[in-house]
Enzyme design. Structure first.
Site, PDB file in Angstrom:
ATOM      1  N   ASP A 290       0.838  -1.191   0.000  1.00  0.00           N
ATOM      2  CA  ASP A 290       0.000   0.000   0.000  1.00  0.00           C
ATOM      3  C   ASP A 290       0.878   1.248   0.000  1.00  0.00           C
ATOM      4  O   ASP A 290       1.883   1.321   0.709  1.00  0.00           O
ATOM      5  CB  ASP A 290      -0.909  -0.023   1.233  1.00  0.00           C
ATOM      6  CG  ASP A 290      -1.975   1.039   1.192  1.00  0.00           C
ATOM      7  OD1 ASP A 290      -2.685   1.117   0.176  1.00  0.00           O
ATOM      8  OD2 ASP A 290      -2.107   1.789   2.172  1.00  0.00           O
ATOM      9  N   GLU A 337       0.896  -0.578  -5.150  1.00  0.00           N
ATOM     10  CA  GLU A 337      -0.252   0.337  -5.115  1.00  0.00           C
ATOM     11  C   GLU A 337       0.292   1.725  -5.428  1.00  0.00           C
ATOM     12  O   GLU A 337       0.854   2.402  -4.565  1.00  0.00           O
ATOM     13  CB  GLU A 337      -0.916   0.277  -3.735  1.00  0.00           C
ATOM     14  CG  GLU A 337      -2.246   1.025  -3.659  1.00  0.00           C
ATOM     15  CD  GLU A 337      -2.074   2.492  -3.319  1.00  0.00           C
ATOM     16  OE1 GLU A 337      -2.203   3.322  -4.249  1.00  0.00           O
ATOM     17  OE2 GLU A 337      -1.811   2.825  -2.159  1.00  0.00           O
ATOM     18  N   ASP A 390     -11.267   1.474  -0.656  1.00  0.00           N
ATOM     19  CA  ASP A 390     -11.403   2.908  -0.370  1.00  0.00           C
ATOM     20  C   ASP A 390     -12.445   3.598  -1.261  1.00  0.00           C
ATOM     21  O   ASP A 390     -12.699   4.787  -1.083  1.00  0.00           O
ATOM     22  CB  ASP A 390     -10.062   3.617  -0.566  1.00  0.00           C
ATOM     23  CG  ASP A 390      -9.118   3.422   0.611  1.00  0.00           C
ATOM     24  OD1 ASP A 390      -9.609   3.186   1.725  1.00  0.00           O
ATOM     25  OD2 ASP A 390      -7.890   3.501   0.417  1.00  0.00           O
TER      26      ASP A 390
END
Length: 490
Positions: A290, A337, A390
């Site tokens: 991430d 990501e 998200d």
């Protein structure tokens, strides 16, 4: 190889006890994936959650969440005795009540500890000795309970805040039973996790993990390794992580995570990062890092600022870190990501590493055809999503999108009604050029905003959604088996 998978967090499984866990329902989902032609199961970080229950703010980057331990499986193994009516039954099966679940699960796990620790003691000792982080995490967790849940930097005994050897010995003896309990819970979690991983792998399913780049301020990691984080002498962060104003927030996102001392880590051969990635390579078949852009350049905000508008970009470790990781863990499968501020420095690092980046189709219909998430701009070495944890669900997006964005999506993907958007988005990413396509389970089920997993920058009300027990139908499996074959995603 063209592959496809589903994003479904462990907590969202329809397990008994009010939260998803690593028992039979997880195996049922793996069976559904296999029957439907999917070969990847992506989950969110599986560590113990802290404030707000965010899996991205964990008390340890190595530990597992005890809430995911299947008490039914323990009972089947005769490690725990209890009646069905002693297990928590939620009023709303589609939402997690973390407070109620935590209280009930702790009661059952402590009973299991009392009934079975002595029988498993040798195995637990081997588990603990093979993983140096376990003892530190167990002591940290026991100390937090001892001090009423306070952040470790606010513990009243400064000697244990600073991990002075005499204080560590003192509390290790004082809290030895609690420490043993937390080691026991980690043993159970990892035992069930690797049993599930073996079950998935035997059926051609790869487990796709998610690893936050940063650690939580109040974590065993910062307490145990303060020298590698930007902390002051009181173990309070000097500068913290976040992102500047963007698509999600006009004032940016102030994450609060302590930043790394990358120079010091480099002098140590990035040893802590090597240990962390070795643990991830053991747990998962694929790992999404991430906020990968933070390795090229990271956003730094002074601790105490009200929001993230007044921060600065700082150069990250870049290639130096990944040279070491590629040498030490050559077989690890990393996905970057790379959403957010992808500048030239980030792009150069991505190109050098060769890791697949990400595209999100619901981002693709704002602006013009130069939008990198517009489907005509996808390349093979990419993981494409209809949306992520998200984002709103596809149906939720369709119901709230601007007229211009919705019209552009309809014209590009060939659908006429908002209710048709999930199928159109899914077909597009499966039939597209990207090597890997991932679909959140909410989109598979055509769910709306009520099933959204997270609102970035909003505290409370996140990470709650659970799948209904009867969601995995034969008809659904047949539909996606045919679609995966049609789009050559086997």
């Amino acid at each position: 190889m063209r592959s496809s998978g589903i994003l479904l967090h462990i907590s969202s499984l329809p397990s008994p006890g009010g939260i998803g866990c690593l028992g039979q329902e997880a195996r049922d989902f793996a069976d559904f994936l296999q029957a439907s032609g999917f070969t990847i199961w992506q989950v969110l970080p599986v560590g113990p959650t802290g404030y707000g229950e965010s899996p991205y703010q964990s008390g340890s980057v190595f530990a597992g969440n005890p809430l995911f331990i299947s008490c039914r499986s323990l009972r089947e193994e005769k490690l725990l005795t209890y009646r069905d009516e002693e297990e928590y039954v939620p009023q709303d099966p589609e939402k997690v009540d973390y407070e109620a679940v935590r209280k009930n699960k702790a009661m059952l796990l402590r009973r299991c500890f009392s009934e079975s620790f002595s029988r498993l003691e040798h195995q637990i000792r081997l588990f603990r000795d093979a993983r140096p982080w376990v003892a530190d995490y167990a002591l940290f967790t026991a100390l937090k309970e001892h001090f009423g849940g306070a952040m470790f930097s606010a513990w009243p005994d400064r000697d244990i805040v600073l991990r002075k050897p005499e204080a560590v010995r003192k509390y290790t003896e004082l809290l030895k039973d609690e420490i043993s309990y937390h080691v026991f819970c980690q043993f159970l979690f990892h035992r069930q996790w690797f049993s599930l991983k073996e079950y998935c792998n035997q059926r051609g399913i790869r487990l796709f993990g998610d690893m936050p780049i940063y650690v939580a301020e109040d974590s065993a990691d910062t307490w145990t390794h303060p020298d590698i984080f930007q902390l002051d002498r009181n173990r309070v962060p000097k500068r913290i992580a976040g992102v500047p104003p963007d698509y999600f927030s006009e004032t940016g996102q102030l994450w609060g995570n302590p930043l790394y001392r990358w120079t010091r880590l480099r002098l140590r051969g990035f040893d802590w990062w090597v240990s962390r990635m070795q643990a991830m390579a053991e747990m998962y078949d694929m790992v999404r890092i991430d906020h990968f852009i933070g390795f090229a350049n990271y956003y730094s905000v002074r601790h105490g600022m009200p929001d993230a508008r007044k921060g600065k970009w700082v150069v990250g470790p870049g290639k130096a870190l990944f040279r070491v990781l590629k040498r030490k863990i050559p077989d690890i499968c990393i996905i970057a990501e790379d959403l957010g501020c992808v500048n030239e420095r980030v792009q150069r690092l991505l190109d050098w590493c060769g890791f697949p980046g990400m595209k999100v189709l619901t981002f693709g219909f704002d602006g013009d055809n130069s939008n990198p998430h517009f489907p005509d701009n996808y390349s093979t070495n990419t993981v494409v999503y209809t949306g992520t944890h998200d984002n709103d669900t596809v149906l939720g997006w369709a119901e709230s999108a601007s007229d211009q964005a919705l019209s552009r999506a309809m014209n590009t993907l060939g659908f006429k009604k908002k209710q048709e958007a999930p199928d159109a988005f899914i077909r597009k990413i499966l039939s597209g050029p990207c090597d890997t396509a991932i679909i959140p389970m909410q989109d598979i089920l055509h769910l709306g905003t009520e099933a959204r997993m997270n609102y970035p920058g909003v505290t409370g009300g996140n990470w709650l959604w659970r799948m209904k027990p009867d969601a995995l139908t034969i008809e659904l499996s047949m539909k996606y088996s045919a679609l995966n074959k049609e789009t050559n995603r086997r």
